[in-house]
Write a protein that holds these residues in place. Structure first.
Motif, PDB file in Angstrom:
ATOM      1  N   CYS A   1       0.829  -1.206   0.000  1.00 50.29           N
ATOM      2  CA  CYS A   1       0.000   0.000   0.000  1.00 50.29           C
ATOM      3  C   CYS A   1       0.867   1.261   0.000  1.00 50.29           C
ATOM      4  O   CYS A   1       1.836   1.364   0.742  1.00 50.29           O
TER       5      CYS A   1
ATOM      6  N   CYS B   1      -6.684  -1.424  -0.412  1.00 47.64           N
ATOM      7  CA  CYS B   1      -5.943  -1.823   0.788  1.00 47.64           C
ATOM      8  C   CYS B   1      -6.930  -2.086   1.919  1.00 47.64           C
ATOM      9  O   CYS B   1      -7.569  -1.151   2.414  1.00 47.64           O
TER      10      CYS B   1
ATOM     11  N   CYS C   1      -0.033   2.938   3.820  1.00 48.65           N
ATOM     12  CA  CYS C   1       0.295   2.293   5.098  1.00 48.65           C
ATOM     13  C   CYS C   1       1.319   1.174   4.971  1.00 48.65           C
ATOM     14  O   CYS C   1       1.777   0.635   5.980  1.00 48.65           O
TER      15      CYS C   1
ATOM     16  N   HIS D   1       0.880  -1.861   3.910  1.00 50.89           N
ATOM     17  CA  HIS D   1       0.286  -3.205   4.027  1.00 50.89           C
ATOM     18  C   HIS D   1       0.509  -4.012   2.739  1.00 50.89           C
ATOM     19  O   HIS D   1       0.432  -3.464   1.646  1.00 50.89           O
TER      20      HIS D   1
ATOM     21  N   CYS E   1      -5.968   0.155   5.350  1.00 53.35           N
ATOM     22  CA  CYS E   1      -6.230   1.597   5.560  1.00 53.35           C
ATOM     23  C   CYS E   1      -7.300   2.123   4.610  1.00 53.35           C
ATOM     24  O   CYS E   1      -7.544   3.327   4.554  1.00 53.35           O
TER      25      CYS E   1
HETATM   26 ZN   LIG Z   1      -3.041   0.824   3.240  1.00 58.21          ZN
END
Ligand SMILES: [Zn+2]
Length: 408
Positions: free
Chosen positions: A7, A50, A10, A12, A53
């Motif tokens: 991401c 994502c 964030c 991820h 987030c």
């Molecule tokens: Zn994210």
């Protein structure tokens, strides 16, 4: 650069695929006649969500120097609606924040000075920051001081070290364009004075999905923001999204008021609640989007082919990036659309990427008088139809492609 599996906001790793628009040329890379014979670079255009987030994003990052510096043809001052929209925004801020000759207003991606000129007129010091050379030169000509470079965390640190902190930072349709999302937002936190406000406009992902605005997806647009995703992003940098307004511009946008002090207002709380209720913060909301976009493609092709079968001629209006996504994804070439018109003289005489449709000035609508005009710039439909009243008076009709293809 290239494709990422984590991401942008964030970090991820488990991004969920939402839509694949295939390999497409760069939407703003209009071609000259000599470039038509060359192979156009194409890049994958895939959209993912994502779950950590809530940020919707594309996976591919084309290097920004390829996207924005080389001959970038966008000049903000070519739209009356955008000029009006920006002026009202500035006058409102000057009054509400009590800005004066000791204040500093900064705009990130200040283009040709279309917005900051309103501060200059009011005697308020400004600083524009924009990497595109042509527009930056135009800005200087009208008295808008402009740094011809990218806004980064390092630049923000240098400006702040020089004692330059901003009472207002504008960023319109730029946050979604930057490859280093966290560096950019961190830079805003550095450059913003303690009592300052960052006023940022981004297209709203809920409008994009609800109204099938798939053509706002292109390589320049890396992120498609919800209020939920923005709230996560700003908080990570010690900034607070305190107020938000929904705006009709560009098919539905958000104007965000971001500060260093936390005082989250009802406008933000209400949109966070709405997004939770409609599951904008979950993959559920995005699951059938690809299918709905496919449906729009089928409907628009049927409409245009039907017109051609009746012997009608069709042109298009708006050689903007969204038009490039639309003609390339739907597959609209010169077999369906004879030419595109655009007010921007920098685009005239060039060709649309991918489909190679030639671009002329709007006066061509009256000399050629095509039976229909496909509004690729449907976000400015009202303004365009008003300007083309004479074309309509002579019997011309308009086709609006999004959210439902229809003749108006
Ligand atoms: Zn994210």
């Amino acid at each position: 650069m290239g494709a990422s599996s984590t991401c942008r906001s964030c970090g991820h790793a488990g991004l969920e695929p939402v839509l694949d628009l295939g390999r497409t040329p760069l939407a703003d890379r209009l071609l000259t006649a000599t470039q038509l014979a060359e192979t156009e670079p194409v890049y994958p255009l895939q959209v993912a969500f994502c779950p950590h987030c809530s940020l919707l994003q594309i996976l591919e990052t084309v290097p920004p120097e390829v996207l924005f510096c080389e001959d970038y043809p966008y000049y903000s001052s070519f739209s009356d609606a955008l000029l009006r929209h920006s002026r009202e925004n500035v006058l409102d801020l000057i009054a509400r924040r009590d800005l004066g000759p000791r204040s500093l207003a900064v705009e990130l991606a200040s283009n040709d000075g279309y917005l900051l000129r309103n501060y200059v007129e009011a005697g308020i010091p400004v600083l524009g920051i924009d990497p595109a050379e042509g527009p930056a030169r135009e800005a200087e000509k009208i008295g808008v001081r402009t740094l011809n470079t990218f806004f980064t965390a390092e630049l923000a640190t240098r400006l702040a070290a020089d004692g330059r902190q901003a009472d207002v930072i504008h960023g319109n349709n730029v946050l979604a364009h930057v490859a280093d999302t966290n560096g950019f937002v961190g830079g805003i936190a550095t450059l913003l004075a303690g009592s300052g406000v960052a006023v940022i406009e981004v297209p709203y992902v809920k409008d994009l999905i609800d109204h099938r605005e798939f053509d706002t997806i292109y390589h320049e647009h890396l992120c498609y923001f919800s209020v939920t995703a923005l709230d996560h992003l700003f908080r990570r940098h010690g900034l607070y999204l305190n107020e938000v307004k929904r705006l009709p511009i560009h098919g539905g946008s958000l104007r965000l008021y971001v500060e260093k002090v936390e005082r989250v207002g009802d406008s933000v709380k209400e949109l966070l609640a709405l997004e939770a209720a409609e599951r904008v913060d979950r993959i559920d909301f995005y699951r059938d989007f690809a299918q709905r976009v496919e449906g729009l493609k089928t409907e628009l092709l049927a409409l245009l082919r039907g017109l051609k079968a009746q012997g009608r001629s069709v042109a298009a209006y708006g050689a903007a990036a969204k038009g490039a996504t639309l003609v390339n994804y739907v597959g609209i070439g010169t077999d369906l659309v004879d030419f595109v018109v655009d007010r921007n003289v920098h685009k005239q005489g060039r060709y649309m990427p991918g489909q190679h449709i030639p671009i002329f000035g709007p006066e061509r609508l009256l000399t050629a008088q095509p039976d229909y005009v496909l509004l690729l710039a449907w976000n400015f439909a009202a303004e365009i139809m008003e300007q083309q009243a004479e074309y309509a008076r002579r019997g011309g009709r308009f086709v609006v492609p999004v959210p439902e293809p229809k003749v108006v």
